[in-house]
Every structure is written in structure tokens, then in C-alpha cells.
Design an enzyme around this catalytic site. Sequence first.
Site, PDB file in Angstrom:
ATOM      1  N   ARG A   1      -9.928   0.286   8.568  1.00 50.24           N
ATOM      2  CA  ARG A   1      -9.455  -1.044   8.938  1.00 50.24           C
ATOM      3  C   ARG A   1     -10.465  -1.808   9.766  1.00 50.24           C
ATOM      4  O   ARG A   1     -10.207  -2.952  10.142  1.00 50.24           O
ATOM      5  CB  ARG A   1      -8.192  -0.907   9.776  1.00 50.24           C
TER       6      ARG A   1
ATOM      7  N   ARG B   1      11.222  -1.367  11.138  1.00 53.41           N
ATOM      8  CA  ARG B   1      10.099  -1.002  12.006  1.00 53.41           C
ATOM      9  C   ARG B   1       9.943  -1.998  13.144  1.00 53.41           C
ATOM     10  O   ARG B   1      10.134  -3.193  12.977  1.00 53.41           O
ATOM     11  CB  ARG B   1       8.796  -0.950  11.187  1.00 53.41           C
TER      12      ARG B   1
ATOM     13  N   ARG C   1      11.966  -5.385   5.063  1.00 45.60           N
ATOM     14  CA  ARG C   1      11.673  -3.970   4.772  1.00 45.60           C
ATOM     15  C   ARG C   1      12.616  -3.037   5.534  1.00 45.60           C
ATOM     16  O   ARG C   1      12.943  -3.267   6.692  1.00 45.60           O
ATOM     17  CB  ARG C   1      10.229  -3.644   5.160  1.00 45.60           C
TER      18      ARG C   1
ATOM     19  N   LYS D   1       0.842  -1.224   0.000  1.00 44.76           N
ATOM     20  CA  LYS D   1       0.000   0.000   0.000  1.00 44.76           C
ATOM     21  C   LYS D   1       0.868   1.262   0.000  1.00 44.76           C
ATOM     22  O   LYS D   1       0.669   2.165  -0.810  1.00 44.76           O
ATOM     23  CB  LYS D   1      -0.928   0.010   1.228  1.00 44.76           C
TER      24      LYS D   1
ATOM     25  N   ARG E   1      -0.213  -9.104  13.177  1.00 40.82           N
ATOM     26  CA  ARG E   1      -0.834  -8.118  12.267  1.00 40.82           C
ATOM     27  C   ARG E   1      -1.659  -8.818  11.190  1.00 40.82           C
ATOM     28  O   ARG E   1      -2.732  -8.346  10.807  1.00 40.82           O
ATOM     29  CB  ARG E   1       0.250  -7.244  11.631  1.00 40.82           C
TER      30      ARG E   1
HETATM   31  P1  AP5 Z   1       4.815  -1.619   1.906  1.00 44.58           P
HETATM   32  O1  AP5 Z   1       4.493  -0.747   0.747  1.00 44.58           O
HETATM   33  O2  AP5 Z   1       5.592  -1.030   3.030  1.00 44.58           O
HETATM   34  O3  AP5 Z   1       3.508  -2.373   2.419  1.00 44.58           O
HETATM   35  P2  AP5 Z   1       2.227  -1.807   3.176  1.00 44.58           P
HETATM   36  O4  AP5 Z   1       1.048  -2.492   2.585  1.00 44.58           O
HETATM   37  O5  AP5 Z   1       2.245  -0.317   3.178  1.00 44.58           O
HETATM   38  O6  AP5 Z   1       2.535  -2.421   4.606  1.00 44.58           O
HETATM   39  P3  AP5 Z   1       2.439  -1.809   6.036  1.00 44.58           P
HETATM   40  O7  AP5 Z   1       3.178  -2.808   6.899  1.00 44.58           O
HETATM   41  O8  AP5 Z   1       2.948  -0.404   6.113  1.00 44.58           O
HETATM   42  O9  AP5 Z   1       0.944  -1.865   6.296  1.00 44.58           O
HETATM   43  P4  AP5 Z   1       0.238  -2.015   7.610  1.00 44.58           P
HETATM   44  O10 AP5 Z   1      -1.128  -1.839   7.141  1.00 44.58           O
HETATM   45  O11 AP5 Z   1       0.482  -3.219   8.420  1.00 44.58           O
HETATM   46  O12 AP5 Z   1       0.933  -0.913   8.537  1.00 44.58           O
HETATM   47  P5  AP5 Z   1       0.585   0.610   8.771  1.00 44.58           P
HETATM   48  O13 AP5 Z   1       1.842   1.365   8.659  1.00 44.58           O
HETATM   49  O14 AP5 Z   1      -0.589   1.033   7.985  1.00 44.58           O
HETATM   50  O15 AP5 Z   1       5.615  -2.875   1.310  1.00 44.58           O
HETATM   51  C1  AP5 Z   1       6.156  -3.857   2.170  1.00 44.58           C
HETATM   52  C2  AP5 Z   1       7.564  -4.248   1.683  1.00 44.58           C
HETATM   53  O16 AP5 Z   1       7.455  -4.893   0.418  1.00 44.58           O
HETATM   54  C3  AP5 Z   1       8.512  -3.069   1.469  1.00 44.58           C
HETATM   55  O17 AP5 Z   1       9.816  -3.448   1.843  1.00 44.58           O
HETATM   56  C4  AP5 Z   1       8.472  -2.816  -0.042  1.00 44.58           C
HETATM   57  O18 AP5 Z   1       9.689  -2.269  -0.511  1.00 44.58           O
HETATM   58  C5  AP5 Z   1       8.211  -4.225  -0.576  1.00 44.58           C
HETATM   59  N1  AP5 Z   1       7.397  -4.232  -1.796  1.00 44.58           N
HETATM   60  C6  AP5 Z   1       6.090  -3.949  -1.881  1.00 44.58           C
HETATM   61  N2  AP5 Z   1       5.655  -4.105  -3.151  1.00 44.58           N
HETATM   62  C7  AP5 Z   1       6.739  -4.508  -3.867  1.00 44.58           C
HETATM   63  C8  AP5 Z   1       6.913  -4.853  -5.215  1.00 44.58           C
HETATM   64  N3  AP5 Z   1       5.938  -4.849  -6.122  1.00 44.58           N
HETATM   65  N4  AP5 Z   1       8.134  -5.212  -5.615  1.00 44.58           N
HETATM   66  C9  AP5 Z   1       9.135  -5.260  -4.754  1.00 44.58           C
HETATM   67  N5  AP5 Z   1       9.046  -4.961  -3.442  1.00 44.58           N
HETATM   68  C10 AP5 Z   1       7.826  -4.589  -2.994  1.00 44.58           C
HETATM   69  O19 AP5 Z   1       0.102   0.565  10.306  1.00 44.58           O
HETATM   70  C11 AP5 Z   1       1.002   0.357  11.366  1.00 44.58           C
HETATM   71  C12 AP5 Z   1       0.240   0.319  12.679  1.00 44.58           C
HETATM   72  O20 AP5 Z   1      -0.419   1.592  12.909  1.00 44.58           O
HETATM   73  C13 AP5 Z   1      -0.905  -0.711  12.764  1.00 44.58           C
HETATM   74  O21 AP5 Z   1      -0.451  -1.990  13.127  1.00 44.58           O
HETATM   75  C14 AP5 Z   1      -1.808  -0.065  13.836  1.00 44.58           C
HETATM   76  O22 AP5 Z   1      -1.314  -0.257  15.133  1.00 44.58           O
HETATM   77  C15 AP5 Z   1      -1.711   1.414  13.498  1.00 44.58           C
HETATM   78  N6  AP5 Z   1      -2.777   1.826  12.543  1.00 44.58           N
HETATM   79  C16 AP5 Z   1      -2.591   2.352  11.287  1.00 44.58           C
HETATM   80  N7  AP5 Z   1      -3.776   2.590  10.702  1.00 44.58           N
HETATM   81  C17 AP5 Z   1      -4.739   2.223  11.585  1.00 44.58           C
HETATM   82  C18 AP5 Z   1      -6.155   2.214  11.543  1.00 44.58           C
HETATM   83  N8  AP5 Z   1      -6.846   2.645  10.473  1.00 44.58           N
HETATM   84  N9  AP5 Z   1      -6.824   1.742  12.625  1.00 44.58           N
HETATM   85  C19 AP5 Z   1      -6.176   1.333  13.729  1.00 44.58           C
HETATM   86  N10 AP5 Z   1      -4.828   1.297  13.827  1.00 44.58           N
HETATM   87  C20 AP5 Z   1      -4.114   1.742  12.776  1.00 44.58           C
END
Ligand code: AP5
Length: 224
Positions: A88, A155, A122, A13, A166
Site C-alpha cells: 500500500r 466494520r 457492507r 479485493k 481511507r
Molecule cells: P470488499 O470485497 O470488502 O472490498 P475490499 O476492496 O476488500 O475493501 P476493504 O475495505 O476491505 O479494503 P481496504 O483496503 O480499505 O481495507 P483492509 O481490510 O485491507 O467489497 C466491499 C463491499 O462491496 C462488500 O460489501 C461486498 O459485498 C461488495 N461488493 C464488492 N464487489 C461486488 C460486486 N461485484 N457485486 C456486488 N457487491 C460487491 O484494511 C483495513 C485497515 O487495515 C486499513 O485501513 C489499515 O489501517 C490497515 N492495513 C491493511 N493493510 C495495510 C497495509 N498494507 N499497510 C498499512 N496498513 C494496512
Amino acid sequence: MRIILLGPPGAGKGTYASRLTVILGIPHISTGDIVREEIKAQTKLGNEIKEYSDKGELVPDDIIIKLLARRLRKPCCEKGFILDGFPRTARQAEALDGISKVDLVINLNVPDKIIIQRLSNRLTCKKCGAIYNKLTLKPKKDTVCDECSSGLYQREDDKPKVIQERLDVYRKKTEPLVEWYKKKRLLKDVHCDDMMIPPEVVVEKIKVIIDASRKQGFPRNLTK
Ligand code: AP5
């Protein structure tokens, strides 16, 4: 255009949103980044939500809805936005309905095996948040950001035990939103079954869906 990127942790994402924001000229709003900014600033709220984020649990709905609503009120969101990590839960989706219309939901489908490999490799920039990967998207210099030359870090929630937590939370609380947006006829699936498919290829797939959606008359009236 008001777009949601839906998908499990590590689905890409943040990676795709950071590229789409440049192509589409609309802001990328990541609730994960908002949470991490609060934690880094060591605000009262930041200290309160740190324990949820570090354990891979969701921050309580009331808090995250308030943070998101505050961000969406900024003038830069008037022409649209790309939401990454919100909604979410069913409660968050209902709250979003009251805040803004949504034009398109992109559902990223990625097998767990790829997710686990991606997240455990990552690297994220401490300063600008740029995302790298030790296997697939290496920085030019180890542990240094290509964009701003700051240090890269792993992270807290990318440790193996937390990744599994997660994924479990995603299946239980977020995956039901796929049906919710399908019923609203807003959902489009994008599949990525190959670890080595570069982000640009997936971004192009998303771009094709956005263009088709525009031809169908989206975005709808942007007043709400
Ligand atoms: P990346 O793009 O970082 O993946 P992502 O889907 O953004 O993953 P996140 O881990 O950031 O999502 P998440 O939803 O768990 O965490 P968030 O930060 O929102 O890609 C992952 C890896 O793959 C990278 O290394 C990238 O380089 C690689 N990659 C991807 N695509 C690729 C491709 N095509 N080719 C090569 N490499 C690739 O949330 C964190 C925390 O915040 C949550 O756990 C929660 O505690 C809190 N939080 C956030 N939002 C909410 C909410 N709405 N409600 C409640 N709590 C929340």
C-alpha cells in the site's frame, strides 16, 4: 502464481480473493484481516495498531511488513498467493520485492460513488470474515452468516467519515503503485462501473487475465 489485487477500499479485493483462492488453490492473504485478527486478540501489537485502523490510517510500514513477511514464510504460500491490501506504499512494494517475486497485479478500477455505497452497506462475519452487502450481496437471514451462522457486523472503519479518509489515503499513498507495477509490466486493469455486476462476472474477467498470463510463462521460477 503470485498475484496482487490492487484497488481502493471497497473495490472488491476481499470479495474476489475469497473466490479466487478456491478456484486457484492458493492462499488469500489479506493484511486487513491480519490487522483485525491482531486487534481482536487484544495483543500488545493489536492495541497499538487499532487506533490507525479505526481512523482509516495506514498501520506503520515496519509493522505491516513484518506481519506480511511472517505470513508469506508459511509453507502454504510456496505455490503462490493472492495478496489483498498489500503493498500500500512505495516502501511496502520495495520490501515485497525483497521477499518474493510477483507474477501479476490486478488493478481494480471502481468509481468513488460505487465505493461509498458499497462500504456503507457492507456486513462482515465476526467469525469467518465472509463479506456481504445489504444492497447487492444479502445474507439469507439478516445479520447471520450463510457460511457459519455467526453474527454479522459493520466494520468500525466503514463509517462515512472514515471511508473518505481511507479514500484520501489510497489516492495519496497507494495509487502511485499503479505506475510502479505498470513500469514492471505486471499490471492489468479490470473495470467495474456498475454497482449491480455480480462478483462472479468480475472474477471471470480476472480468471481470463490469469490464464493469459500463464500462457505467457507465468508463474516464473517459484524459488524466490
Ligand atoms: P470488499 O470485497 O470488502 O472490498 P475490499 O476492496 O476488500 O475493501 P476493504 O475495505 O476491505 O479494503 P481496504 O483496503 O480499505 O481495507 P483492509 O481490510 O485491507 O467489497 C466491499 C463491499 O462491496 C462488500 O460489501 C461486498 O459485498 C461488495 N461488493 C464488492 N464487489 C461486488 C460486486 N461485484 N457485486 C456486488 N457487491 C460487491 O484494511 C483495513 C485497515 O487495515 C486499513 O485501513 C489499515 O489501517 C490497515 N492495513 C491493511 N493493510 C495495510 C497495509 N498494507 N499497510 C498499512 N496498513 C494496512
